[in-house]
Scaffold this active site. Sequence first.
Site, PDB file in Angstrom:
ATOM      1  N   ASP A  13      -1.352  31.361  46.543  1.00  0.00           N
ATOM      2  CA  ASP A  13       0.103  31.548  46.433  1.00  0.00           C
ATOM      3  C   ASP A  13       0.847  31.092  47.683  1.00  0.00           C
ATOM      4  O   ASP A  13       1.901  31.620  48.028  1.00  0.00           O
ATOM      5  CB  ASP A  13       0.466  33.023  46.163  1.00  0.00           C
ATOM      6  CG  ASP A  13      -0.201  33.552  44.911  1.00  0.00           C
ATOM      7  OD1 ASP A  13      -0.277  32.799  43.928  1.00  0.00           O
ATOM      8  OD2 ASP A  13      -0.649  34.711  44.917  1.00  0.00           O
ATOM      9  N   HIS A  41       1.677  28.035  39.567  1.00  0.00           N
ATOM     10  CA  HIS A  41       2.401  27.269  40.563  1.00  0.00           C
ATOM     11  C   HIS A  41       3.861  27.210  40.148  1.00  0.00           C
ATOM     12  O   HIS A  41       4.176  26.743  39.061  1.00  0.00           O
ATOM     13  CB  HIS A  41       1.833  25.853  40.672  1.00  0.00           C
ATOM     14  CG  HIS A  41       0.446  25.812  41.225  1.00  0.00           C
ATOM     15  ND1 HIS A  41      -0.306  24.677  41.300  1.00  0.00           N
ATOM     16  CD2 HIS A  41      -0.317  26.788  41.764  1.00  0.00           C
ATOM     17  CE1 HIS A  41      -1.477  24.949  41.841  1.00  0.00           C
ATOM     18  NE2 HIS A  41      -1.516  26.225  42.133  1.00  0.00           N
ATOM     19  N   THR A 250     -12.758  33.779  44.016  1.00  0.00           N
ATOM     20  CA  THR A 250     -12.611  33.107  42.731  1.00  0.00           C
ATOM     21  C   THR A 250     -13.958  32.459  42.401  1.00  0.00           C
ATOM     22  O   THR A 250     -14.919  32.595  43.158  1.00  0.00           O
ATOM     23  CB  THR A 250     -11.453  32.084  42.812  1.00  0.00           C
ATOM     24  OG1 THR A 250     -11.156  31.642  41.488  1.00  0.00           O
ATOM     25  CG2 THR A 250     -11.797  30.893  43.684  1.00  0.00           C
TER      26      THR A 250
HETATM   27  P1  GDP Z   1       1.046  28.243  44.706  1.00  0.00           P
HETATM   28  O1  GDP Z   1       0.208  28.871  43.651  1.00  0.00           O
HETATM   29  O2  GDP Z   1       0.333  28.037  45.994  1.00  0.00           O
HETATM   30  O3  GDP Z   1       1.735  27.002  44.223  1.00  0.00           O
HETATM   31  O4  GDP Z   1       2.202  29.288  45.050  1.00  0.00           O
HETATM   32  P2  GDP Z   1       3.131  30.097  44.031  1.00  0.00           P
HETATM   33  O5  GDP Z   1       3.940  29.153  43.245  1.00  0.00           O
HETATM   34  O6  GDP Z   1       2.341  31.121  43.312  1.00  0.00           O
HETATM   35  O7  GDP Z   1       4.015  30.915  45.049  1.00  0.00           O
HETATM   36  C1  GDP Z   1       4.898  30.342  45.915  1.00  0.00           C
HETATM   37  C2  GDP Z   1       6.298  30.882  45.600  1.00  0.00           C
HETATM   38  O8  GDP Z   1       7.130  30.692  46.711  1.00  0.00           O
HETATM   39  C3  GDP Z   1       6.994  30.173  44.468  1.00  0.00           C
HETATM   40  O9  GDP Z   1       7.802  31.099  43.780  1.00  0.00           O
HETATM   41  C4  GDP Z   1       7.861  29.128  45.167  1.00  0.00           C
HETATM   42  O10 GDP Z   1       9.029  28.754  44.429  1.00  0.00           O
HETATM   43  C5  GDP Z   1       8.231  29.866  46.391  1.00  0.00           C
HETATM   44  N1  GDP Z   1       8.408  29.035  47.579  1.00  0.00           N
HETATM   45  C6  GDP Z   1       7.677  27.971  47.973  1.00  0.00           C
HETATM   46  N2  GDP Z   1       8.080  27.536  49.186  1.00  0.00           N
HETATM   47  C7  GDP Z   1       9.102  28.367  49.538  1.00  0.00           C
HETATM   48  C8  GDP Z   1       9.906  28.457  50.711  1.00  0.00           C
HETATM   49  O11 GDP Z   1       9.777  27.714  51.670  1.00  0.00           O
HETATM   50  N3  GDP Z   1      10.827  29.471  50.748  1.00  0.00           N
HETATM   51  C9  GDP Z   1      11.001  30.336  49.729  1.00  0.00           C
HETATM   52  N4  GDP Z   1      11.934  31.286  49.852  1.00  0.00           N
HETATM   53  N5  GDP Z   1      10.249  30.279  48.607  1.00  0.00           N
HETATM   54  C10 GDP Z   1       9.320  29.311  48.534  1.00  0.00           C
END
Ligand code: GDP
Length: 437
Positions: A13, A41, A250
Amino acid sequence: MSVIAVVGAQWGDEGKGRVVDYLADDADLVIRYGGGNNAGHTVVNAHGHFKLHLIPSGIFHPRTRNLLGNGVVIHPPALVGEIGELALAGFDASNLFISDRAHLVMPYHVLLDQLEERERGAAKLGTTSRGIGPAYVDKVARRGIRVVDLMEPDAFRARLDATLVHVRRQVAACLAAVRADPELESAVAEATDATAITDAYLAAAETLRVHVVDGQVVVDEALAGGERILLEGQLGTMRDIDWGVYPYVTSSSPIPGGASIGAGLPAVAIDQVLGVAKAYTTAVGSGPLPTELDDATGEALRERGMEYGTSTGRARRCGWYDAVAVRFSVRLAGYSSIALTKLDVLDGFEAIRVGVAYRDPLDDREWGTVPASASVYERLVPVYEDLPGWQADTTACRTWEALPQAARAYVERLEELAGVPISHISVGPERAQMIVR
Ligand code: GDP
């Protein structure tokens, strides 16, 4: 750039989907190399707000091809559902390819995942209950069913019948639990019904057929053509089957070695590895998490960072940045550089802590790495360094110079602790909210 692996440097995440979406503008091919629809994601771009579970995050770039690699495990009806959701948003998924060597997640895997978690009781792993672990178990036990089998109905039926014999034995071992719960009893009947499974899966096969390819041929052609390839990881080093905190791991390898196997390209073809780390720490599921904050600060991180699972909606455990864990990940993955995400979430804090080492309260020994034993890890406490916060909005910053001085100092300190450059800094979920140094 030719081949870049995007790898989670913490517990998952970290924002890999967001980073891949950003980089995919320049990519010809994006390959998911592990995991299944337990991944979530989140991608926010000009087209909307999307939650991807299986489909690679390059899908929104019409010129970019997207491959579900052989290392991924695929739940066909779930994938059909995801393709349908994208279609509603105006994406036809004609740029999606599926490796014929990928294994399938079957209804009985989902059932077994739930039964096994129930049996573990208080020692549960906190899986997403999507059947991913049991699907990988069958792969390794050489009774898995692959995409290539799904394309041949007779082969599919034969493999399913053979596997169901084994599955029924496994379910029988959990009979007491099953008998005690009428809902579970009907779930068992459904998940082991060969005719119903065959009908549902062969129907899904008809939608998926046009996307199925020999993944290795696609990758080979892309490499030969000097195309730009992105390898998209799921979860992070601390959940790696070999290197994560066992058994809270995992069932695949998120580290770059796993990318080579799961995407189907030579390890030496990977030119760059971009580690993705959040500016603090989060985790979903069980297991030790030394910098976890069970207090108002942890709650503030959760609320400001909207730390709720993309796949399950579960509240994520939150804490300060753990430099030991990231350094451990750097050593395993050999990052060329790190993309630091969610710096903006720290905007309001007066002071920020960074875990720079662990201490064992039993003998006062200091640890600079992650121990193999989960029980040892459980009792380690973080040694913190305190840094001043910046208490200013960074979400509109687009250059390094525009960031507040204290924010730059924070990034520089993390860089020093990681031992590799921080090349990208994300200050918001949107594609443009990225600072490249
Ligand atoms: P992944 O599985 O590694 O792709 O991560 P996730 O999507 O599960 O979680 C990352 C969350 O953080 C998502 O809701 C993104 O939209 C959000 N996100 C990513 N980068 C940023 C950032 O720089 N700032 C903020 N506030 N949210 C972010």
